[in-house]
Scaffold this motif. Structure first.
Motif, PDB file in Angstrom:
ATOM      1  N   PHE A 120       0.830  -1.205   0.000  1.00 47.59           N
ATOM      2  CA  PHE A 120       0.000   0.000   0.000  1.00 47.59           C
ATOM      3  C   PHE A 120       0.865   1.256   0.000  1.00 47.59           C
ATOM      4  O   PHE A 120       0.628   2.201  -0.769  1.00 47.59           O
ATOM      5  N   LEU A 121       1.887   1.273   0.838  1.00 47.77           N
ATOM      6  CA  LEU A 121       2.752   2.449   0.929  1.00 47.77           C
ATOM      7  C   LEU A 121       3.626   2.622  -0.314  1.00 47.77           C
ATOM      8  O   LEU A 121       3.845   3.751  -0.771  1.00 47.77           O
ATOM      9  N   ARG A 122       4.112   1.532  -0.870  1.00 47.09           N
ATOM     10  CA  ARG A 122       4.934   1.633  -2.092  1.00 47.09           C
ATOM     11  C   ARG A 122       4.119   2.188  -3.252  1.00 47.09           C
ATOM     12  O   ARG A 122       4.648   2.913  -4.096  1.00 47.09           O
ATOM     13  N   LYS A 123       2.847   1.843  -3.291  1.00 43.98           N
ATOM     14  CA  LYS A 123       1.975   2.381  -4.344  1.00 43.98           C
ATOM     15  C   LYS A 123       1.838   3.888  -4.196  1.00 43.98           C
ATOM     16  O   LYS A 123       1.927   4.633  -5.175  1.00 43.98           O
ATOM     17  N   TRP A 124       1.672   4.360  -2.962  1.00 42.65           N
ATOM     18  CA  TRP A 124       1.469   5.786  -2.751  1.00 42.65           C
ATOM     19  C   TRP A 124       2.755   6.600  -2.847  1.00 42.65           C
ATOM     20  O   TRP A 124       2.723   7.785  -3.167  1.00 42.65           O
ATOM     21  N   PHE A 125       3.903   5.973  -2.574  1.00 41.95           N
ATOM     22  CA  PHE A 125       5.180   6.691  -2.641  1.00 41.95           C
ATOM     23  C   PHE A 125       5.998   6.253  -3.856  1.00 41.95           C
ATOM     24  O   PHE A 125       7.223   6.328  -3.845  1.00 41.95           O
ATOM     25  N   LYS A 126       5.311   5.821  -4.901  1.00 42.86           N
ATOM     26  CA  LYS A 126       5.977   5.270  -6.084  1.00 42.86           C
ATOM     27  C   LYS A 126       6.900   6.263  -6.783  1.00 42.86           C
ATOM     28  O   LYS A 126       7.847   5.865  -7.460  1.00 42.86           O
ATOM     29  N   ASN A 127       6.662   7.564  -6.614  1.00 40.48           N
ATOM     30  CA  ASN A 127       7.504   8.579  -7.256  1.00 40.48           C
ATOM     31  C   ASN A 127       8.470   9.249  -6.281  1.00 40.48           C
ATOM     32  O   ASN A 127       9.071  10.271  -6.600  1.00 40.48           O
ATOM     33  N   ASP A 128       8.588   8.671  -5.087  1.00 36.26           N
ATOM     34  CA  ASP A 128       9.458   9.231  -4.050  1.00 36.26           C
ATOM     35  C   ASP A 128      10.507   8.180  -3.685  1.00 36.26           C
ATOM     36  O   ASP A 128      10.309   7.356  -2.791  1.00 36.26           O
ATOM     37  N   GLN A 129      11.636   8.220  -4.392  1.00 36.06           N
ATOM     38  CA  GLN A 129      12.653   7.181  -4.228  1.00 36.06           C
ATOM     39  C   GLN A 129      13.236   7.132  -2.818  1.00 36.06           C
ATOM     40  O   GLN A 129      13.498   6.059  -2.274  1.00 36.06           O
ATOM     41  N   LYS A 130      13.418   8.282  -2.202  1.00 34.03           N
ATOM     42  CA  LYS A 130      13.979   8.315  -0.856  1.00 34.03           C
ATOM     43  C   LYS A 130      13.049   7.622   0.139  1.00 34.03           C
ATOM     44  O   LYS A 130      13.495   6.878   1.012  1.00 34.03           O
ATOM     45  N   SER A 131      11.773   7.876   0.002  1.00 33.32           N
ATOM     46  CA  SER A 131      10.806   7.242   0.899  1.00 33.32           C
ATOM     47  C   SER A 131      10.725   5.743   0.660  1.00 33.32           C
ATOM     48  O   SER A 131      10.592   4.956   1.603  1.00 33.32           O
ATOM     49  N   LEU A 132      10.810   5.335  -0.601  1.00 34.08           N
ATOM     50  CA  LEU A 132      10.801   3.905  -0.921  1.00 34.08           C
ATOM     51  C   LEU A 132      12.003   3.202  -0.299  1.00 34.08           C
ATOM     52  O   LEU A 132      11.893   2.087   0.217  1.00 34.08           O
ATOM     53  N   GLU A 133      13.152   3.867  -0.340  1.00 34.55           N
ATOM     54  CA  GLU A 133      14.351   3.295   0.265  1.00 34.55           C
ATOM     55  C   GLU A 133      14.191   3.196   1.783  1.00 34.55           C
ATOM     56  O   GLU A 133      14.590   2.212   2.396  1.00 34.55           O
ATOM     57  N   ARG A 134      13.599   4.218   2.358  1.00 36.37           N
ATOM     58  CA  ARG A 134      13.437   4.225   3.812  1.00 36.37           C
ATOM     59  C   ARG A 134      12.496   3.123   4.273  1.00 36.37           C
ATOM     60  O   ARG A 134      12.651   2.584   5.372  1.00 36.37           O
ATOM     61  N   LEU A 135      11.517   2.778   3.451  1.00 39.87           N
ATOM     62  CA  LEU A 135      10.572   1.729   3.824  1.00 39.87           C
ATOM     63  C   LEU A 135      11.257   0.370   3.995  1.00 39.87           C
ATOM     64  O   LEU A 135      10.697  -0.532   4.619  1.00 39.87           O
ATOM     65  N   LYS A 136      12.458   0.240   3.450  1.00 37.74           N
ATOM     66  CA  LYS A 136      13.211  -1.000   3.637  1.00 37.74           C
ATOM     67  C   LYS A 136      13.609  -1.189   5.098  1.00 37.74           C
ATOM     68  O   LYS A 136      13.965  -2.286   5.517  1.00 37.74           O
ATOM     69  N   ASP A 137      13.559  -0.099   5.878  1.00 39.52           N
ATOM     70  CA  ASP A 137      13.898  -0.157   7.297  1.00 39.52           C
ATOM     71  C   ASP A 137      12.649  -0.216   8.177  1.00 39.52           C
ATOM     72  O   ASP A 137      12.692   0.186   9.350  1.00 39.52           O
ATOM     73  N   CYS A 138      11.540  -0.663   7.605  1.00 42.43           N
ATOM     74  CA  CYS A 138      10.305  -0.799   8.375  1.00 42.43           C
ATOM     75  C   CYS A 138      10.595  -1.557   9.671  1.00 42.43           C
ATOM     76  O   CYS A 138      11.289  -2.581   9.677  1.00 42.43           O
ATOM     77  N   SER A 139      10.057  -1.051  10.785  1.00 38.20           N
ATOM     78  CA  SER A 139      10.391  -1.595  12.107  1.00 38.20           C
ATOM     79  C   SER A 139       9.285  -2.497  12.643  1.00 38.20           C
ATOM     80  O   SER A 139       8.167  -2.048  12.893  1.00 38.20           O
ATOM     81  N   ALA A 140       9.603  -3.781  12.810  1.00 39.79           N
ATOM     82  CA  ALA A 140       8.664  -4.746  13.393  1.00 39.79           C
ATOM     83  C   ALA A 140       9.154  -5.136  14.780  1.00 39.79           C
ATOM     84  O   ALA A 140       9.803  -6.164  14.974  1.00 39.79           O
ATOM     85  N   VAL A 141       8.859  -4.272  15.751  1.00 39.18           N
ATOM     86  CA  VAL A 141       9.352  -4.469  17.122  1.00 39.18           C
ATOM     87  C   VAL A 141       8.165  -4.529  18.083  1.00 39.18           C
ATOM     88  O   VAL A 141       7.392  -3.571  18.180  1.00 39.18           O
ATOM     89  N   PRO A 142       8.000  -5.620  18.818  1.00 38.44           N
ATOM     90  CA  PRO A 142       6.884  -5.724  19.769  1.00 38.44           C
ATOM     91  C   PRO A 142       7.115  -4.870  21.003  1.00 38.44           C
ATOM     92  O   PRO A 142       8.246  -4.484  21.307  1.00 38.44           O
ATOM     93  N   TYR A 143       6.023  -4.580  21.720  1.00 38.24           N
ATOM     94  CA  TYR A 143       6.129  -3.715  22.901  1.00 38.24           C
ATOM     95  C   TYR A 143       6.927  -4.366  24.027  1.00 38.24           C
ATOM     96  O   TYR A 143       7.342  -3.682  24.975  1.00 38.24           O
ATOM     97  N   THR A 144       7.183  -5.661  23.927  1.00 39.17           N
ATOM     98  CA  THR A 144       7.947  -6.371  24.963  1.00 39.17           C
ATOM     99  C   THR A 144       9.455  -6.322  24.726  1.00 39.17           C
ATOM    100  O   THR A 144      10.226  -6.810  25.556  1.00 39.17           O
ATOM    101  N   ALA A 145       9.887  -5.742  23.606  1.00 41.62           N
ATOM    102  CA  ALA A 145      11.316  -5.699  23.286  1.00 41.62           C
ATOM    103  C   ALA A 145      12.059  -4.832  24.298  1.00 41.62           C
ATOM    104  O   ALA A 145      11.529  -3.852  24.825  1.00 41.62           O
ATOM    105  N   SER A 146      13.308  -5.172  24.559  1.00 40.92           N
ATOM    106  CA  SER A 146      14.095  -4.416  25.533  1.00 40.92           C
ATOM    107  C   SER A 146      14.543  -3.063  24.985  1.00 40.92           C
ATOM    108  O   SER A 146      14.849  -2.153  25.749  1.00 40.92           O
ATOM    109  N   VAL A 147      14.559  -2.935  23.649  1.00 39.96           N
ATOM    110  CA  VAL A 147      14.893  -1.653  23.013  1.00 39.96           C
ATOM    111  C   VAL A 147      13.770  -1.320  22.043  1.00 39.96           C
ATOM    112  O   VAL A 147      13.489  -2.091  21.112  1.00 39.96           O
ATOM    113  N   GLN A 148      13.118  -0.177  22.237  1.00 36.96           N
ATOM    114  CA  GLN A 148      11.973   0.145  21.393  1.00 36.96           C
ATOM    115  C   GLN A 148      11.637   1.626  21.421  1.00 36.96           C
ATOM    116  O   GLN A 148      12.040   2.356  22.331  1.00 36.96           O
TER     117      GLN A 148
END
Length: 210
Positions: A120-148
């Motif tokens: 969904f986000l790649r479709k909306w930011f298809k013309n924004d290369q910097k944002s597309l690159e940043r999405l590669k760092d999407c953060s999947a961290v649960p609230y129980t993680a020791s660093v968050q």
């Protein structure tokens, strides 16, 4: 007589095809209305299971009912890098793409960093290369993680074709006993069927220890 009927049928089919070719699918343009909304905030709430008062995230559900797609994408982008009381749906699967977050649920974006979310986000930011690159760092961290990191508040301002999101986030490192907080302002511009992140301003981290 048979030939005459055949010619008439051919002519009718030809006319039908011409009419079909003239039919143009008109897409309904996306309209955004000017508004200023408190999207996310924190409040103390009594937890029956814990039998104690806890500070928890609340989201403006009424706003989410009529949110525009560009606003949904802008909020979805910002929340791709910071948690919103995220927890695994059952156990973490082998792809780590079944993390349920409050913002994603409210915006109907699927699990954090899942294909549904990122497509969904790649479709909306298809013309924004910097944002597309940043999405590669999407953060999947649960609230129980020791660093968050997590949100303290998110406000959204829409005016014309511009969407401005301001938020405060705070983080903690339980291993080192450090905490921090910072504020950020992200400005997006809506271009017909896509978004551009045109400016991002982040304050200096306020650090503390415990």
């Amino acid at each position: 007589m048979k030939y005459s009927i055949l010619i008439i049928l051919i002519l009718l089919m030809s006319c039908a095809k011409k009419n079909e070719s003239k039919t143009v699918k008109v897409e309904t343009p996306i309209k955004m209305t000017d508004k200023s909304v408190k999207f996310l905030w924190r409040e103390d709430e009594y937890d029956k299971e814990l039998k104690d008062t806890v500070n928890t995230i609340f989201i403006n559900q009424e706003y989410c009912k009529n949110i525009s797609e560009p606003e949904r994408a802008a909020l979805g982008f910002v929340s791709s890098f910071i948690g919103s009381e995220c927890d695994w749906d059952g156990k973490a699967n082998e792809n780590y793409d079944n993390l349920s977050c409050k913002i994603n649920t409210a915006l109907n974006l699927g699990y954090q960093c899942s294909n549904t979310h990122l497509s969904f986000l790649r479709k909306w930011f298809k013309n924004d290369q910097k944002s597309l690159e940043r999405l590669k760092d999407c953060s999947a961290v649960p609230y129980t993680a020791s660093v968050q990191n997590t949100f303290d508040y998110i406000n959204i301002l829409t005016k014309g074709d511009t969407i401005k999101i301001t938020f405060k986030a705070s983080g903690v490192n339980m291993r080192s006993g450090n905490s921090w907080s910072y504020k950020e302002e992200d400005t997006f511009v809506f271009k017909k069927d896509n978004l551009l992140l045109v400016n991002s301003k982040e304050s200096e981290n306020e650090k503390d220890s415990f």
